[in-house]
Design a protein around this motif. Structure first.
Motif, mmCIF file in Angstrom:
data_model
loop_
_atom_site.group_PDB
_atom_site.id
_atom_site.type_symbol
_atom_site.label_atom_id
_atom_site.label_comp_id
_atom_site.label_asym_id
_atom_site.label_seq_id
_atom_site.Cartn_x
_atom_site.Cartn_y
_atom_site.Cartn_z
ATOM 1 N N VAL A 122 0.855 -1.193 0.000
ATOM 2 C CA VAL A 122 0.000 0.000 0.000
ATOM 3 C C VAL A 122 0.888 1.239 0.000
ATOM 4 C CG1 VAL A 122 -1.860 1.222 1.176
ATOM 5 C CG2 VAL A 122 -1.711 -1.283 1.356
ATOM 6 N N LYS A 123 0.679 2.070 -1.015
ATOM 7 C CA LYS A 123 1.467 3.302 -1.140
ATOM 8 C C LYS A 123 0.609 4.499 -0.760
ATOM 9 C CE LYS A 123 5.306 1.799 -2.997
ATOM 10 N NZ LYS A 123 6.559 1.937 -2.281
ATOM 11 N N LYS A 124 1.256 5.613 -0.531
ATOM 12 C CA LYS A 124 0.536 6.853 -0.236
ATOM 13 C C LYS A 124 -0.352 7.214 -1.424
ATOM 14 C CE LYS A 124 2.808 9.486 3.280
ATOM 15 N NZ LYS A 124 3.353 8.303 3.921
ATOM 16 N N GLY A 125 -1.465 7.891 -1.147
ATOM 17 C CA GLY A 125 -2.343 8.342 -2.225
ATOM 18 C C GLY A 125 -3.279 7.250 -2.711
ATOM 19 N N ASN A 126 -3.545 6.258 -1.857
ATOM 20 C CA ASN A 126 -4.483 5.182 -2.212
ATOM 21 C C ASN A 126 -4.049 4.361 -3.411
ATOM 22 O OD1 ASN A 126 -6.385 5.406 -0.170
ATOM 23 N ND2 ASN A 126 -7.459 7.076 -1.219
ATOM 24 N N VAL A 127 -2.753 4.166 -3.549
ATOM 25 C CA VAL A 127 -2.253 3.335 -4.645
ATOM 26 C C VAL A 127 -1.777 1.997 -4.075
ATOM 27 C CG1 VAL A 127 -0.436 3.084 -6.381
ATOM 28 C CG2 VAL A 127 -1.600 5.280 -6.120
ATOM 29 N N LEU A 128 -2.259 0.925 -4.668
ATOM 30 C CA LEU A 128 -1.802 -0.415 -4.291
ATOM 31 C C LEU A 128 -0.788 -0.872 -5.335
ATOM 32 C CD1 LEU A 128 -2.109 -2.974 -2.501
ATOM 33 C CD2 LEU A 128 -3.875 -3.724 -4.118
ATOM 34 N N LYS A 129 0.410 -1.197 -4.886
ATOM 35 C CA LYS A 129 1.437 -1.666 -5.822
ATOM 36 C C LYS A 129 1.369 -3.189 -5.894
ATOM 37 C CE LYS A 129 5.976 0.229 -6.856
ATOM 38 N NZ LYS A 129 5.696 0.600 -8.196
ATOM 39 N N VAL A 130 1.189 -3.689 -7.094
ATOM 40 C CA VAL A 130 1.114 -5.143 -7.289
ATOM 41 C C VAL A 130 2.083 -5.556 -8.405
ATOM 42 C CG1 VAL A 130 -1.198 -5.553 -6.347
ATOM 43 C CG2 VAL A 130 -0.966 -4.736 -8.694
ATOM 44 N N ASP A 131 3.177 -4.790 -8.478
ATOM 45 C CA ASP A 131 4.173 -5.006 -9.536
ATOM 46 C C ASP A 131 4.786 -6.396 -9.517
ATOM 47 O OD1 ASP A 131 3.809 -2.412 -10.200
ATOM 48 O OD2 ASP A 131 5.922 -1.828 -10.062
ATOM 49 N N PHE A 167 3.537 -9.289 -9.064
ATOM 50 C CA PHE A 167 2.809 -10.437 -9.629
ATOM 51 C C PHE A 167 1.796 -10.067 -10.708
ATOM 52 C CE2 PHE A 167 -1.202 -9.834 -7.295
ATOM 53 C CZ PHE A 167 -0.798 -9.059 -6.213
ATOM 54 N N LEU A 168 1.377 -8.782 -10.770
ATOM 55 C CA LEU A 168 0.285 -8.458 -11.696
ATOM 56 C C LEU A 168 0.704 -7.565 -12.856
ATOM 57 C CD1 LEU A 168 -2.818 -9.197 -11.656
ATOM 58 C CD2 LEU A 168 -3.195 -6.810 -11.048
ATOM 59 N N ASN A 169 1.433 -6.483 -12.576
ATOM 60 C CA ASN A 169 1.650 -5.573 -13.695
ATOM 61 C C ASN A 169 3.079 -5.056 -13.918
ATOM 62 O OD1 ASN A 169 1.490 -3.750 -11.622
ATOM 63 N ND2 ASN A 169 -0.547 -3.015 -12.155
ATOM 64 N N HIS A 170 4.026 -5.835 -13.472
ATOM 65 C CA HIS A 170 5.404 -5.595 -13.942
ATOM 66 C C HIS A 170 6.070 -6.965 -14.119
ATOM 67 C CE1 HIS A 170 9.184 -2.853 -13.721
ATOM 68 N NE2 HIS A 170 9.411 -3.914 -14.450
ATOM 69 N N CYS A 171 6.213 -7.692 -13.006
ATOM 70 C CA CYS A 171 6.586 -9.100 -13.089
ATOM 71 C C CYS A 171 5.275 -9.891 -13.051
ATOM 72 C CB CYS A 171 7.478 -9.446 -11.893
ATOM 73 S SG CYS A 171 7.979 -11.159 -11.859
ATOM 74 N N ILE A 172 5.062 -10.745 -14.024
ATOM 75 C CA ILE A 172 3.746 -11.372 -14.168
ATOM 76 C C ILE A 172 3.741 -12.820 -13.694
ATOM 77 C CG2 ILE A 172 2.072 -12.161 -15.903
ATOM 78 C CD1 ILE A 172 2.713 -9.570 -17.448
ATOM 79 N N ASP A 173 2.825 -13.119 -12.786
ATOM 80 C CA ASP A 173 2.598 -14.488 -12.325
ATOM 81 C C ASP A 173 1.612 -15.136 -13.308
ATOM 82 O OD1 ASP A 173 1.546 -16.774 -11.120
ATOM 83 O OD2 ASP A 173 1.749 -15.963 -9.099
ATOM 84 N N VAL A 174 2.158 -15.905 -14.229
ATOM 85 C CA VAL A 174 1.345 -16.428 -15.339
ATOM 86 C C VAL A 174 0.285 -17.415 -14.835
ATOM 87 C CG1 VAL A 174 1.447 -17.688 -17.528
ATOM 88 C CG2 VAL A 174 3.196 -16.007 -16.985
ATOM 89 N N GLN A 175 0.661 -18.164 -13.803
ATOM 90 C CA GLN A 175 -0.315 -19.108 -13.238
ATOM 91 C C GLN A 175 -1.510 -18.355 -12.645
ATOM 92 O OE1 GLN A 175 1.614 -21.808 -10.598
ATOM 93 N NE2 GLN A 175 0.205 -23.451 -11.139
ATOM 94 N N LEU A 176 -1.217 -17.248 -11.972
ATOM 95 C CA LEU A 176 -2.303 -16.428 -11.416
ATOM 96 C C LEU A 176 -3.143 -15.820 -12.542
ATOM 97 C CD1 LEU A 176 -3.619 -15.153 -8.851
ATOM 98 C CD2 LEU A 176 -2.097 -13.192 -9.213
ATOM 99 N N TYR A 177 -2.470 -15.321 -13.594
ATOM 100 C CA TYR A 177 -3.207 -14.782 -14.749
ATOM 101 C C TYR A 177 -4.159 -15.846 -15.316
ATOM 102 C CZ TYR A 177 -0.956 -10.251 -15.921
ATOM 103 O OH TYR A 177 -0.539 -8.941 -15.963
ATOM 104 N N THR A 178 -3.672 -17.085 -15.373
ATOM 105 C CA THR A 178 -4.493 -18.161 -15.931
ATOM 106 C C THR A 178 -5.741 -18.378 -15.069
ATOM 107 O OG1 THR A 178 -2.492 -19.169 -16.784
ATOM 108 C CG2 THR A 178 -4.425 -20.577 -16.685
ATOM 109 N N GLU A 179 -5.558 -18.372 -13.755
ATOM 110 C CA GLU A 179 -6.717 -18.528 -12.855
ATOM 111 C C GLU A 179 -7.668 -17.336 -12.982
ATOM 112 O OE1 GLU A 179 -7.386 -21.375 -11.393
ATOM 113 O OE2 GLU A 179 -5.524 -22.084 -12.302
ATOM 114 N N ILE A 180 -7.105 -16.150 -13.181
ATOM 115 C CA ILE A 180 -7.929 -14.949 -13.373
ATOM 116 C C ILE A 180 -8.773 -15.098 -14.650
ATOM 117 C CG2 ILE A 180 -7.739 -12.503 -14.064
ATOM 118 C CD1 ILE A 180 -5.403 -12.276 -12.004
ATOM 119 N N GLY A 181 -8.134 -15.551 -15.711
ATOM 120 C CA GLY A 181 -8.854 -15.758 -16.972
ATOM 121 C C GLY A 181 -9.992 -16.756 -16.826
ATOM 122 N N LYS A 182 -9.714 -17.863 -16.123
ATOM 123 C CA LYS A 182 -10.753 -18.895 -15.897
ATOM 124 C C LYS A 182 -11.915 -18.316 -15.106
ATOM 125 C CE LYS A 182 -7.785 -22.917 -15.463
ATOM 126 N NZ LYS A 182 -7.137 -23.778 -14.487
#
Ligand code: 5GP
Length: 193
Positions: free
Chosen positions: A14-23, A25-40
């Motif tokens: 959690v960063k200042k200014g109501n920003v959640l950093k999810v770099d 696993f989600l939007n810089h380094c990508i957890d492909v297995q998680l992406y696959t579960e998200i797609g399903k």
């Protein structure tokens, strides 16, 4: 989606200014297995819908949209591009979007070649905050005369007005994790249900 919530709790920052950093696993380094579960999960939630295309916005939405498309018979993924100029000619649909994370505005564009009035479009994006990005995509779909099937969002920040705004337009929004509050001092993140 429990797996996603656990990942956010473990690796989200959690960063200042109501920003959640999810770099990580989600939007810089990508957890492909998680992406696959998200797609399903998006497929399960929108299984009653006919979808001819998926629309997202660059950059973070693209990977999620592509993995998701594999569960929707590999329909084409179109992404709105952020244009440096607002003077973009007649070949594009365009909409002005203010960026929550960067604090600026972009004209986002989609070529008229890639969506048309017969399309039934599922919108996919990583975050829903104030709803500006979704609003811009909905505007573009409207300009094309196509149908919005709904919006699949990975993380909705429920304490910001976007969810209410977009649902208030009668658009179906399915969010895989809705955050009710987060605290940048303690790092605490509370989910809805
Ligand atoms: P909105 O247009 O709904 O205000 O914000 C959505 C867009 O801003 C998303 O496409 C996402 O890229 C970005 N965004 C909004 N909030 C956050 C956040 O807390 N963390 C990150 N990483 N991106 C965010």
């Amino acid at each position: 989606m429990e797996l996603l919530k656990q990942k956010i709790l473990k690796d989200g920052v959690v960063k200042k200014g109501n920003v959640l950093k999810v770099d990580s696993f989600l939007n810089h380094c990508i957890d492909v297995q998680l992406y696959t579960e998200i797609g399903k999960e998006f497929k399960r939630l929108f299984s009653d819908c006919e979808v001819t295309k998926i629309l997202t916005i660059e950059a973070s939405g693209i990977g999620i949209a592509c993995v998701t498309a594999q569960f929707f018979n590999c329909v084409p993924v179109v992404f709105a591009k952020k244009s440096k100029t607002s003077n973009i000619g007649d070949d594009f649909y365009s909409s002005v979007v203010s960026s929550f994370t960067h604090g600026n505005t972009n004209t986002v564009i989609v070529s008229k070649n890639y969506i048309n009035k017969d399309d039934k479009i599922l919108i996919i994006d990583d975050f829903l905050a104030n709803g500006a990005a979704l609003n811009g995509l909905i505007d573009i779909i409207g300009q094309a005369g196509a149908e919005v099937v709904g919006a699949g969002i990975v993380i909705e920040k429920g304490f910001q007005p976007g969810g209410e705004l977009i649902r208030g337009k009668g658009i179906r929004v399915e969010s895989l994790a809705i955050i009710d509050s987060m605290n940048d001092e303690t790092g605490e993140i509370l989910f809805r249900n």
